[in-house]
Design a protein around this motif. Structure first.
Motif, short mmCIF file in Angstrom:
data_model
loop_
_atom_site.label_atom_id
_atom_site.label_comp_id
_atom_site.label_asym_id
_atom_site.label_seq_id
_atom_site.Cartn_x
_atom_site.Cartn_y
_atom_site.Cartn_z
N ASP A 78 0.83 -1.20 0.00
CA ASP A 78 0.00 0.00 0.00
C ASP A 78 0.87 1.25 0.00
O ASP A 78 0.57 2.23 -0.69
CB ASP A 78 -0.92 0.01 1.22
N LEU A 96 -0.36 3.19 10.31
CA LEU A 96 -0.76 1.91 10.88
C LEU A 96 -1.64 2.09 12.11
O LEU A 96 -2.46 1.21 12.41
CB LEU A 96 0.49 1.09 11.22
N ASP A 99 -4.97 2.59 10.34
CA ASP A 99 -5.46 1.39 9.65
C ASP A 99 -4.42 0.28 9.77
O ASP A 99 -3.47 0.23 8.99
CB ASP A 99 -5.73 1.71 8.18
N PRO A 100 -4.57 -0.63 10.73
CA PRO A 100 -3.58 -1.68 10.94
C PRO A 100 -3.52 -2.71 9.83
O PRO A 100 -2.62 -3.56 9.82
CB PRO A 100 -4.03 -2.32 12.26
N ASN A 101 -4.45 -2.65 8.88
CA ASN A 101 -4.45 -3.61 7.78
C ASN A 101 -3.58 -3.18 6.61
O ASN A 101 -3.41 -3.94 5.65
CB ASN A 101 -5.89 -3.84 7.29
N LEU A 102 -3.03 -1.99 6.69
CA LEU A 102 -2.18 -1.51 5.60
C LEU A 102 -0.89 -2.33 5.52
O LEU A 102 -0.34 -2.76 6.54
CB LEU A 102 -1.82 -0.04 5.82
N SER A 103 -0.40 -2.50 4.30
CA SER A 103 0.93 -3.10 4.11
C SER A 103 1.91 -1.97 3.79
O SER A 103 1.69 -1.19 2.86
CB SER A 103 0.90 -4.12 2.97
N LYS A 257 3.06 -3.11 14.64
CA LYS A 257 1.79 -2.99 13.91
C LYS A 257 1.87 -3.58 12.51
O LYS A 257 0.90 -3.52 11.75
CB LYS A 257 1.38 -1.53 13.84
N GLY A 258 3.04 -4.11 12.12
CA GLY A 258 3.15 -4.79 10.84
C GLY A 258 4.08 -4.18 9.82
O GLY A 258 4.17 -4.66 8.68
#
Length: 495
Positions: A78, A96, A99-103, A257-258
């Protein structure tokens, strides 16, 4: 640190096309391998063997982290963020958190927080209060107050992050002062303070008024600050820290958070994808380890932005400058001396725009004095330099002697121990503000860069604004219009 407009950026504008040609290898040329980079220095890019700053010794546990052993060249992220300093770290953290679903993939040419954010003087300081009067004249009251308030809010945000996450970076709330050796400079500071007092009375809810500033004049200043030669001081609340550890903690929050962090990975060029893939890739970032893809790219590249973007380089608006810092230790015991519990800056001493921060009792290196500035001892003022692998000895000699001069013999003692010298590369603009926002006519390419040596007071909130621009398509009302990146293309260097 500010450059007068007359210094312009003529030389960097003239060199930009050559730098671009030299810096980015042709598409058909093999990319340099990591094990050869010690011998490769690409013009305008981070030097592979920089000096090690006082703050980076020892290195942080994520210094050489690669979240995945291999560079993820088949994924479409993303966001691809170039740079792991406070700007890049804050953008990743705020994205993040929203929106923690972001890459998100972060590329760092050297080690984590290895550039200016890990090399500064250890301040987190709203020191541009002196500019508010000029800002009013240039931009009007509303914008001037917006800029001043953002600076204070940004410093407060960094403090809140450190406190909320229990960051172990030696954070100290301290009383600081801008201290003056000449009557002309002190008189000007007093006038600016009076101007702001009047402004506060008229607009009590609009400015950076939470940080009270107190004027000390003549003997009262000397008695309070214990500096024997000053004529006056303006005191307020500031903070000292190990900036490297603060930014690494911010990166770690992103990692939790990724975030995928890839250190020692040089971004060499950024190109639009001619036809977006089914996965939505719009940009390719070529590195020395392969090419990665992203829907959007963020340049958090500060002084190295020109090397990656020929358009910005051609404007002549962004100019790199090498700054130098020294950590020294006085021969006298400072543990019970209250003079060594504060931080200071002094724009009118002979050495030129110096600042001092002292490592507090209980910190690693307690009693060490961090001194920066003295660029006036370089004929070029160290401008248009991106090599932080060397020390300017003339500047070092002055930095080593500043403490003994300003603190005086009774406080300092007879000798000075030099703990460490280091350099770092900042980025300046003619107006003293960063460039933040989307690059014109390049959808999905963004920047938060060129912090003018004031990243701890500009970057965190600039990242907040940039995230709102990217996520919502609008600029927050509190964000200064003077920071808009588009102004770079309206700039004309003065001859």
């Amino acid at each position: 640190m500010r450059l007068p407009p007359t210094t312009a950026l003529i030389s960097i504008a003239a060199l930009a096309p050559e730098v671009r040609a030299l810096a980015v290898p042709p598409a058909q040329a093999p990319l340099p391998k990591r094990d050869n980079l010690d011998q490769i220095v690409l013009p305008g890019f981070p030097h592979p063997n920089p000096t090690v700053s006082y703050w980076q010794d020892p290195p942080h546990r994520i210094a050489n982290l690669r979240t995945t052993p291999e560079l993820p060249t088949t994924d479409v992220f993303d966001y691809v963020i170039v740079g792991s300093g406070i700007s890049g770290a804050a953008v990743a953290f705020k994205l993040l958190s929203r929106d923690p679903n972001l890459s998100i993939l972060m590329l760092e040419a050297r080690t984590a927080a290895g550039a200016a954010s890990g090399r500064n003087g250890g301040h987190c300081k709203p020191g541009d209060w002196k500019e508010v009067k000029d800002w009013v004249e240039l931009y009007g009251e509303d914008e001037a107050l917006r800029i001043g308030k953002m600076e204070q809010d940004c410093v407060d945000d960094v403090r809140n992050f450190v406190k909320t996450h229990n960051v172990s970076s030696g954070w100290q709330d301290v009383e600081t002062a801008d201290v003056y050796w000449t009557k002309e400079a002190f008189d000007e500071a007093v006038e600016i303070k009076k101007f702001q007092d009047e402004l506060q009375q008229r607009r009590p809810n609009d400015g950076p008024w939470s940080n009270k500033r107190t004027v000390y004049a003549g003997q009262a200043a000397r008695d309070y600050w214990k500096w024997p030669q000053i004529l006056g001081a303006v005191a307020y609340t500031s903070h000292t820290q190990n900036p490297y550890l603060t930014v690494c903690a911010l990166l770690e929050q992103g990692l939790e958070k990724g975030l995928n962090l890839q250190t020692t990975t040089i971004a060499l060029s950024i190109d639009q994808v001619s036809n977006s893939s089914e996965a939505g890739a719009k940009w390719e970032v070529k590195t020395d380890r392969g090419t990665v893809q992203g829907k959007q790219v963020v340049l958090a590249t500060n002084s190295y932005t020109n090397a990656l973007h020929a358009g910005l380089a051609s404007t002549g608006f962004l100019v790199p400058q090498r700054n130098q810092v020294a950590a020294v230790h006085p021969s006298k015991d400072t543990s019970n001396n209250t003079v060594f519990r504060r931080s200071h800056s002094y724009p009118d001493l002979h050495s030129g725009n110096n600042y001092i921060a002292i490592r507090a009792p209980g910190d690693i290196g307690a009693g060490d004095v961090i001194v920066g500035g003295s660029t006036k001892f370089s004929p070029t003022r160290e401008r248009n330099i991106t090599d932080d692998s060397v020390i300017n000895q003339d500047i070092a000699d002055d930095l080593h002697g500043v403490g003994r001069v300003v603190f005086g013999y009774e406080n300092w003692g007879e000798t000075t121990k030099v703990v460490k010298d280091w350099t770092g590369i900042i980025c300046n603009t003619p107006d003293g503000f960063p460039v933040v926002g989307g690059l014109p006519n390049e959808e999905g390419l963004w920047a938060s860069a060129c912090m003018n040596g004031h990243g701890m007071a500009w970057a965190f909130r600039s990242a907040e604004a940039l995230v709102q621009m990217m996520a919502e398509g609008e600029t927050p009302t509190w964000f200064p219009k003077a920071f808009d990146i588009n102004r770079a293309w309206n700039y004309t260097a003065e001859e």
